[in-house]
Each structure stands twice: as C-alpha cells, then as structure tokens.
Design an enzyme around this catalytic site. Structure first.
Site, PDB file in Angstrom:
ATOM      1  N   LYS A 116     -45.738  41.643   3.168  1.00 40.34           N
ATOM      2  CA  LYS A 116     -45.546  40.211   3.455  1.00 40.34           C
ATOM      3  C   LYS A 116     -44.207  39.700   2.936  1.00 40.34           C
ATOM      4  CE  LYS A 116     -49.374  40.857   5.098  1.00 40.34           C
ATOM      5  NZ  LYS A 116     -49.415  41.231   6.483  1.00 40.34           N
ATOM      6  N   GLU A 200     -46.545  30.577  -2.419  1.00 42.66           N
ATOM      7  CA  GLU A 200     -46.325  29.711  -1.252  1.00 42.66           C
ATOM      8  C   GLU A 200     -46.918  28.344  -1.534  1.00 42.66           C
ATOM      9  OE1 GLU A 200     -48.327  31.056   2.233  1.00 42.66           O
ATOM     10  OE2 GLU A 200     -46.861  32.614   2.670  1.00 42.66           O
ATOM     11  N   HIS A 235     -62.826  34.660   6.803  1.00 41.31           N
ATOM     12  CA  HIS A 235     -61.713  35.346   7.470  1.00 41.31           C
ATOM     13  C   HIS A 235     -62.165  36.248   8.612  1.00 41.31           C
ATOM     14  CE1 HIS A 235     -59.291  33.584   4.417  1.00 41.31           C
ATOM     15  NE2 HIS A 235     -60.030  34.136   3.481  1.00 41.31           N
ATOM     16  N   ARG A 292     -50.846  45.009  16.565  1.00 42.20           N
ATOM     17  CA  ARG A 292     -51.862  45.714  17.347  1.00 42.20           C
ATOM     18  C   ARG A 292     -52.345  44.823  18.478  1.00 42.20           C
ATOM     19  NH1 ARG A 292     -54.607  43.333  12.929  1.00 42.20           N
ATOM     20  NH2 ARG A 292     -56.044  41.750  13.719  1.00 42.20           N
TER      21      ARG A 292
END
Ligand code: MV4
Length: 517
Positions: A116, A200, A235, A292
């Site tokens: 990330k 963040e 999630h 993907r």
C-alpha cells in the site's frame, strides 16, 4: 488465440471462465481437490486434473501442483479467477518462467499494488488523489503524532501489506496513538510478516465505489464503469451495482480518468479495479487497486455489454483492446446479490451440506452465475459463495423489482442461505433511495425484524409499525412455502401463484434447470 487453458479456481468463477472458453472455441481444464470431485466446474470443463487434499495449500494454492497440472494437460495459459493465487506475484512469475501465460497483469504490477505504501508513492507521482497521510512506513510514535496533528483526528493506521480491511485500526485521539501504533505493527508482523504501518486521515461513513479498468499489451488503458460496493458486512460484499447512483457523468469521467492514470502508472495489463473511498461531499480518494477479475464483474458486463472474461483471454493472447474509450456507452442498471451458504439468523455461520432441492429463478433481466446444483454437497473448506443473482433493467427501480420477483422464485433446500437478508435490503427505504454507505448493512442488521415475538415485546409500538410499513411486501410477494420449496398448495389441482392467480400443479417437473452434464 489459445487452444486450451487451465482454470486455477473452483465454484461459480471457474464455471464462468469455462463458459467464455466454450463460446470462443477454447478447451478448458478444471482442477479439483478431494472434496470437489463432484463440483460443477469439474463436470462442465472439457478436461480435469486432480490436485490433492481439500486444504487449499495442498490444492488451489499449491503453485507446483497447478503448474504440473498445466504441463500435464497441455494448457498454454492459466486463468486464476479471484481469490486463491489470483493476486500472487510469485505465481504470475512462476507461470512466466514455466512458459505459461498468466491471464492477468505482470508480477511487477501486482507487486506495486500489493504494498500500500509503494502504491501511494507511485500514485503521488501520477497525481492521483489519495487520502491525506504518509506514503512511507511510520518510523516512530513521534512521527505518527506529528502527522496526526497535522491531518487531524480521527486517523487510520494501516498495514502496508494489508488490504481488504485486514491490519487497520482507527484512532480518535493522541493519547491512544502510541499504543495503537505498537499493536497495529505487531499484528501486521504476525499476519503478513511485515510490520510496516502508515497513517491516513479517517473518512467518516464513506461509500466504497470502484472503477473497472482494462489494459492491453500495446499500452492502451480504458475505464468501463464504476460499481457501488458499499453494502458489505465485515468487509465481505453482499450486493453490488452499476452504475452508482451517487456518481454523475462528470464525476464518472473524472474518476475514470484517475483510474486510467493509476493503470498507466502501474503498466497495467488485463482486467483491474481501482477502489475509491467517496465522502459525503463527493470527494473521491484512491484506496487500493485489485489486480484481478472481481466477483462483481457481471454488473459491469450488463451495463457495458462487454464480456470481460472473453476480453481477458484476448488481451492475454496479445490482441489489442477492440474498443476505445469513446465507444463505451453505459446503458441501464444492474445489481448483483451474492448468495452465500450461511445462516443470517445465526450470526452468518457457514451452513455446508447437501442441496436437497434447488429451484432457480430466470425470466426477463435475470442472470445467474452459479457453482451449485441439486444434490451437490457444499463443502466447509472454502468460501461459502454459492451463486450470484444478477438483475439487469432499464433503471434501478426496475432492477429492484426484478430481483424481488426473482428472489420469490428462488428456493435452495437442505442448507441455510442468506436469501432472506436480500429481501430486507431491497425493501429498505434507505436502499431504495440510494442512501448507502459502508455502514448501511450494519445499521440494517441492528433494526428489529418483523414478526419476531421477542422483538415485538421489546420494540415500542411506533417503531414496530414503522418497521412493518417499511417491510410491506409488494404486490407479488411470495406466499408460504412447504418443505420441498413449492408454493403451499391449498387446492388439489392448482397452486397460488405470485400474482394471486392459479396454475396447474404439474409444474414440479420444470423445477430443475441447472444444466449439469
Ligand atoms: C478507510 C476508511 C476510512 N478512512 N480509510 C476498509 C477496507 C480497506 N480496503 C480500507 N477500508 C477502509 N479504509 C480511511 N482513511 C474506511 C474503510 C472501511 C471500508 C472501506 C471500503 C469498504 C468497506 C469498508 C468498511 C469499513 C471501513
């Protein structure tokens, strides 16, 4: 074009890829583990190769075994599906070294997006908007405190190697930050073997909107359409739609152009998805990129008219993209429901077992991508996704009505599924108004369900009346079912149909329509 490809996956996505192969005159090779000998993808493929025990590390995640299966069967390319090895750069590299085409991006693109912080560094260079914060790992608590002070609380601590909600923690004040950083770092070390954590700004109740992109080996990258994916639990996405009703044409173009920038910065080839967080003011921020084909690709196929899996095979064979950005026109609306073998009345516990009865919906605007059939035993060993029910129509309202109609036709006997949950979602006033964010489903699940003795006693009468009103079935809601999933028939020769009419009871024979060879 390839003559034969191997599909390194199982379930509905393996079936989906087999279908694309069949339409293109390509032979398909299925792989399977011990518990998947009778799985639908094995039955539908032209050829099959045994991998090993159920445990994924011994079968669908085992790189040497899959490469050996490809060599044995003479497959020229491997489609990884989603999950399993689909985002594994080592696997993509091993395919390259074995002289087999990996149907997806290069290992280098995958590695860039796998970290990330690396992704944020590259996106910064490409002028992509991302959530304010650091683009390198935090070196000390002092640095974390300093950055947090600058961007303002609450903040998010995220593991560089994380993603999909793993390895992150929200922090609301400076006094929690030091210990939260230590905990997140040690959890990241344990989960990913990499303790790097960055910071963040926390975005309050964001929407999750993602953009489908496609790159070819000739340097072209296009964007297709965005998908609204905010309806999720822990999630795990439950419902996705395209387009997103919150996104207007101008925002779509800006988001699409940013997504193409991301793709170009990563030298991206094949199907990919750029995820954004969108705040209430319609600001959007790059979150991560999925390298993907995604579970929810069908909604994009429905509104663009493009077969994404066929496109993947063409691009992997070296063909240039047959369409330009200006050729892409969105039409209508599509929603996908993920049907899981889990019990919504019992904390969504997995519900494996034999499917004793299966009656599947069809009719106008309905598509089903399924990996199940009547008589099949759902194993406990893998992801519980059984099938995807996708509706397509002129507008969102028509799609919602089609899904409600199709759900009333759907019967899966012998195991528990989450079908009842979709009735609640589709009837919810916030959902119907398009007011969804990543907290929508958790809020819905806290609301009382109607017709439950316990809640009736607990819930004030006004709230209950409101809930009953919100859940009022539309004309055509399904009547009671009996054990074998057929509508409860009062008269001997006729059953009540959805619209209150009658039809002969002999329709039982038409129930089985899952084409098993
Ligand atoms: C966030 C966030 C709020 N602020 N980052 C969760 C999954 C992972 N990909 C990123 N996630 C989030 N990151 C900041 N700075 C809220 C989430 C989030 C979320 C994101 C997408 C879809 C569902 C979600 C559910 C809860 C939290």
């Amino acid at each position: 074009m390839f003559k034969r490809i191997l599909i390194a996956n199982r379930g509905e996505i393996a079936v989906r890829v087999i279908r694309a192969c069949r339409e293109m005159g390509i032979e398909s090779v299925a792989v399977y583990s011990d518990v998947d000998r009778r799985a639908l993808h094995v039955r539908k493929a032209d050829l099959c190769e045994y991998l090993g025990p159920a445990q994924a590390s011994e079968s669908y995640l085992n790189i040497p075994k899959i490469l050996e299966a490809a060599r044995r069967s003479g497959a020229e390319a491997i489609h990884p599906g989603y999950g399993f090895l689909s985002e594994n750069a080592k696997f993509a590299r091993a395919c390259r070294e074995a002289g087999i085409v990996f149907i997806g991006p290069s290992p280098e693109s995958m590695e860039m997006m796998g970290s990330k912080t690396k992704a944020r560094q590259n996106m910064k260079k490409a002028n992509v908007p991302f959530v304010p914060g650091t683009d390198t790992g935090l070196k000390s608590a002092a640095e974390a405190l300093e950055v947090a002070e600058k961007i303002g609380y609450p903040v998010m601590l995220k593991a560089s190697a994380g993603g999909g909600g793993k390895g992150m923690r929200m922090v609301t004040s400076a006094k929690e930050l030091t210990s939260a950083l230590e905990t997140t770092q040690s959890e990241a070390q344990r989960a990913f073997g990499d303790s790097e954590v960055y910071i963040e700004k926390f975005i309050e109740s964001p929407r999750h909107v993602e953009m489908q992109i496609f790159g070819d080996t000739h340097g072209n990258v296009i964007y297709l359409a965005e998908r609204e994916c905010s309806v999720q639990r822990r999630h795990q996405k439950v419902l996705e739609e395209a387009p997103c009703s919150f996104v207007d044409p101008d925002m779509r173009r800006r988001m699409g152009e940013v997504a193409v920038q991301v793709g170009k910065a990563a030298n991206y080839v094949n199907a990919g998805t750029v995820e954004f967080l969108v705040d209430a003011q319609k600001n959007f921020y790059f979150l991560e990129m999925n390298t993907r084909l995604q579970v929810e690709h069908p909604v994009t196929e429905m509104v663009t008219g493009i077969d994404l899996v066929q496109l993947q095979l063409r691009v992997a064979a070296g063909e240039p993209l047959p369409i330009k950005q200006e050729d892409i026109v969105l039409r209508g609306h599509a929603i996908e429901l993920r049907v899981y073998a889990e019990d919504p009345d019992n904390s969504f516990f997995p519900s494996p077992g034999r499917i004793t009865r299966l009656i599947s919906p069809s009719g106008p605007g309905i598509r089903r991508d399924s990996g199940m059939y009547e008589g099949w035993v759902v194993p406990l060993d893998y992801d519980p996704l059984l099938a995807k029910l996708i509706a397509y129509g002129e507008d969102r309202t028509q799609v919602i009505n089609r899904l409600r109609r199709a759900l009333a036709e759907y019967f899966i006997g012998g195991i528990k599924t989450n079908i009842s949950l979709f009735r609640r979602i589709l009837l919810h006033p916030d959902f119907q108004a398009g007011r969804v964010d990543t907290g929508f489903l958790d809020r819905l699940l806290k609301e009382p369900t109607v017709g439950d003795e316990r809640t009736a006693r607990r819930v004030p009468i006004v709230a209950l009346a409101a809930a009953i009103f919100a859940q009022q079935p539309a004309p055509g809601a399904q009547p009671a079912r009996n054990d074998d999933g057929l509508h409860a028939a009062t008269p001997r020769t006729a059953v009540t149909t959805e619209n209150g009419g009658t039809k002969p009871s002999g329709w039982k024979t038409a129930a089985r329509n899952e084409g098993v060879r």
